[in-house]
Structure formats: C-alpha cells, structure tokens
Design a protein around this motif. Structure first.
Motif, PDB file in Angstrom:
ATOM      1  N   MET A  75       0.842  -1.178   0.000  1.00 59.80           N
ATOM      2  CA  MET A  75       0.000   0.000   0.000  1.00 59.80           C
ATOM      3  C   MET A  75       0.883   1.236   0.000  1.00 59.80           C
ATOM      4  N   LYS A  76       0.481   2.143  -0.831  1.00 58.47           N
ATOM      5  CA  LYS A  76       1.241   3.367  -1.036  1.00 58.47           C
ATOM      6  C   LYS A  76       1.050   4.357   0.115  1.00 58.47           C
ATOM      7  N   ASP A  77       2.138   5.026   0.499  1.00 54.94           N
ATOM      8  CA  ASP A  77       2.053   6.099   1.490  1.00 54.94           C
ATOM      9  C   ASP A  77       1.424   7.338   0.854  1.00 54.94           C
ATOM     10  N   ILE A  78       0.808   8.159   1.680  1.00 49.81           N
ATOM     11  CA  ILE A  78       0.299   9.458   1.258  1.00 49.81           C
ATOM     12  C   ILE A  78       1.337  10.483   1.709  1.00 49.81           C
ATOM     13  N   CYS A  79       1.890  11.217   0.760  1.00 50.10           N
ATOM     14  CA  CYS A  79       2.947  12.188   1.067  1.00 50.10           C
ATOM     15  C   CYS A  79       2.438  13.603   0.878  1.00 50.10           C
ATOM     16  N   ILE A  80       2.501  14.369   1.950  1.00 55.01           N
ATOM     17  CA  ILE A  80       2.082  15.771   1.950  1.00 55.01           C
ATOM     18  C   ILE A  80       3.353  16.598   2.054  1.00 55.01           C
ATOM     19  N   ARG A  81       3.558  17.471   1.074  1.00 58.36           N
ATOM     20  CA  ARG A  81       4.794  18.262   1.032  1.00 58.36           C
ATOM     21  C   ARG A  81       4.487  19.741   0.885  1.00 58.36           C
ATOM     22  N   ASP A  82       5.014  20.518   1.820  1.00 52.79           N
ATOM     23  CA  ASP A  82       4.934  21.981   1.798  1.00 52.79           C
ATOM     24  C   ASP A  82       3.515  22.497   1.586  1.00 52.79           C
ATOM     25  N   LEU A  83       2.537  21.828   2.179  1.00 49.77           N
ATOM     26  CA  LEU A  83       1.137  22.199   2.005  1.00 49.77           C
ATOM     27  C   LEU A  83       0.835  23.473   2.784  1.00 49.77           C
ATOM     28  N   SER A  84       0.123  24.375   2.140  1.00 52.81           N
ATOM     29  CA  SER A  84      -0.285  25.600   2.828  1.00 52.81           C
ATOM     30  C   SER A  84      -1.748  25.889   2.506  1.00 52.81           C
ATOM     31  N   ASP A  96       1.141  26.240   7.081  1.00 56.55           N
ATOM     32  CA  ASP A  96       2.119  26.766   6.139  1.00 56.55           C
ATOM     33  C   ASP A  96       3.283  25.783   6.065  1.00 56.55           C
ATOM     34  N   SER A  97       3.562  25.281   4.874  1.00 51.85           N
ATOM     35  CA  SER A  97       4.659  24.326   4.660  1.00 51.85           C
ATOM     36  C   SER A  97       4.504  23.063   5.507  1.00 51.85           C
ATOM     37  N   LEU A  98       3.290  22.517   5.529  1.00 52.29           N
ATOM     38  CA  LEU A  98       3.030  21.282   6.271  1.00 52.29           C
ATOM     39  C   LEU A  98       3.627  20.098   5.516  1.00 52.29           C
ATOM     40  N   ASN A  99       4.405  19.281   6.224  1.00 52.49           N
ATOM     41  CA  ASN A  99       4.987  18.070   5.669  1.00 52.49           C
ATOM     42  C   ASN A  99       4.580  16.892   6.546  1.00 52.49           C
ATOM     43  N   LEU A 100       4.047  15.855   5.905  1.00 50.76           N
ATOM     44  CA  LEU A 100       3.541  14.710   6.654  1.00 50.76           C
ATOM     45  C   LEU A 100       3.505  13.501   5.729  1.00 50.76           C
ATOM     46  N   THR A 101       3.869  12.357   6.257  1.00 49.69           N
ATOM     47  CA  THR A 101       3.718  11.104   5.523  1.00 49.69           C
ATOM     48  C   THR A 101       2.736  10.234   6.285  1.00 49.69           C
ATOM     49  N   ILE A 102       1.689   9.805   5.596  1.00 48.79           N
ATOM     50  CA  ILE A 102       0.683   8.921   6.169  1.00 48.79           C
ATOM     51  C   ILE A 102       0.975   7.535   5.611  1.00 48.79           C
ATOM     52  N   ARG A 103       1.323   6.625   6.481  1.00 46.31           N
ATOM     53  CA  ARG A 103       1.747   5.295   6.066  1.00 46.31           C
ATOM     54  C   ARG A 103       0.565   4.479   5.541  1.00 46.31           C
ATOM     55  N   GLY A 104       0.758   3.877   4.375  1.00 47.09           N
ATOM     56  CA  GLY A 104      -0.267   3.015   3.804  1.00 47.09           C
ATOM     57  C   GLY A 104      -0.480   1.787   4.670  1.00 47.09           C
ATOM     58  N   GLY A 105      -1.746   1.373   4.812  1.00 42.52           N
ATOM     59  CA  GLY A 105      -2.067   0.178   5.576  1.00 42.52           C
ATOM     60  C   GLY A 105      -2.025   0.358   7.085  1.00 42.52           C
ATOM     61  N   GLY A 129      -1.009  25.928  -1.730  1.00 45.65           N
ATOM     62  CA  GLY A 129       0.292  25.545  -2.265  1.00 45.65           C
ATOM     63  C   GLY A 129       0.706  24.203  -1.714  1.00 45.65           C
ATOM     64  N   GLY A 130       1.755  23.633  -2.297  1.00 48.60           N
ATOM     65  CA  GLY A 130       2.256  22.343  -1.865  1.00 48.60           C
ATOM     66  C   GLY A 130       1.660  21.219  -2.696  1.00 48.60           C
ATOM     67  N   SER A 131       1.921  19.990  -2.272  1.00 48.89           N
ATOM     68  CA  SER A 131       1.442  18.840  -3.044  1.00 48.89           C
ATOM     69  C   SER A 131       1.053  17.687  -2.134  1.00 48.89           C
ATOM     70  N   VAL A 132       0.175  16.859  -2.671  1.00 45.32           N
ATOM     71  CA  VAL A 132      -0.233  15.617  -2.017  1.00 45.32           C
ATOM     72  C   VAL A 132      -0.115  14.524  -3.062  1.00 45.32           C
TER      73      VAL A 132
END
Length: 174
Positions: free
Chosen positions: A1-10, A20-29, A57-60
């Motif tokens: 299962m793929k992780d959900i990667c949140i990078r520099d989200l604002s 502002d610039s939120l970074n978080l990895t949500i582990r799959g499964g 801004g940022g990406s998921v």
C-alpha cells in the motif's frame, strides 16, 4: 500500500493561515491519528486530502485513483430514509443480511427499519460509522468519529472500528 505524502502544504482563509509548509507522511495500511486543538486545521487537511477543498500551495501524492470513505464531524445522513437504507446508499450491493448483522454488532439491530430522523444522536453516529466502514474504500477518513457516544458505548465502537480497519489506511482526527 502506497504512502500518502504531503509536502509543503499551505492553506489560508483570508489573512488567517491554517497551515504553512506542512509536511507529513501517512503510512499506507496503517492508522494515522492527527491530534491538535480546535481550529488548528485538522478538518481542513482532511477536506484537502479528500479533494473537497483546494490547498493554496504544496502537493499531495499517493491518493491518485484511490476510493475514499469518511465519517464527517457532522451527520450527513438522509433524514427521511431508514438507517439500513442510509448504509446501503453508498454501498448498494450490500445484502440486507450483512447490513442487519453489522447493525446488530453495534447495537442498532432493532432500528434498521427506523427513519434516521427518529434516531438518537448516538444511534445516528453509529449509522454514520457503519456506512463509512461498509463502503468499499482504499482510504478511510475519520473526523471526530466518536463524538456524541457515551463512554461505555464508545469503547465498544472503537473496538469494532479497529477490527474493521486492520491493515487499511485510516486517517483519524481528534
């Protein structure tokens, strides 16, 4: 299962920065619990992840092609439909025996044919939880899912949710 990667989200609402610039990895499964004070942006983050809100801004990544299910903070049930019909609304292929069995497991067996408008707050909450859990999903979003449940019932529902979501990607906000 793929992780959900949140990078520099604002995200801001007018001059108010939610994050502002939120970074978080949500582990799959796995279940990821996001805890913060009221107004810190937890629900906004879930809304962005579900595509209900746009980030500034940022990406998921990691959500492409995924099916979502959710328990929202507020009840989103159809008042004039029965509890069982509300559950089948998002999962029309569910057979009535499965719906009845799962409702019984959460103490709702006697109200499957009752209109939602006649149910107590705790009963409505459990119908919302069942509707989300019985849907086909890849990622489950839970936004304050146990609010309105008394302590004894909450323990039973938490155990049920843990059983049903084992090995699945769950984002839980409280």
């Amino acid at each position: 299962m793929k992780d959900i990667c949140i990078r520099d989200l604002s995200k801001s609402f007018g001059s108010r920065k939610v994050f502002d610039s939120l970074n978080l990895t949500i582990r799959g499964g796995m279940t990821t619990c996001i805890m913060a004070t009221s107004g810190a942006g937890k629900t906004t983050l879930l809304r962005i992840l579900m595509g209900l809100e746009n980030a500034d801004g940022g990406s998921v990544t990691g959500l492409e092609g995924k099916r979502f299910s959710a328990v929202f903070q507020e009840e989103r049930l159809c008042e004039n439909m029965t509890a069982a019909d509300n559950i089948r609304l998002v999962s029309p292929t569910l057979d009535s025996q499965t719906v009845q069995r799962e409702m019984t497991r959460l103490g709702l067996g006697e109200c499957h044919a009752q209109q939602v408008s006649e149910l107590s707050g705790g009963m409505r909450r459990r119908v919302s939880i069942l509707r989300a859990l019985l849907a086909e999903y890849d990622v489950l979003f839970l936004d304050e899912p146990f609010k309105g449940l008394d302590e004894a019932l909450k323990g039973h529902v938490v155990t049920y949710v843990k059983e049903k979501t084992a090995g699945k990607t769950v984002v839980f906000v409280t």
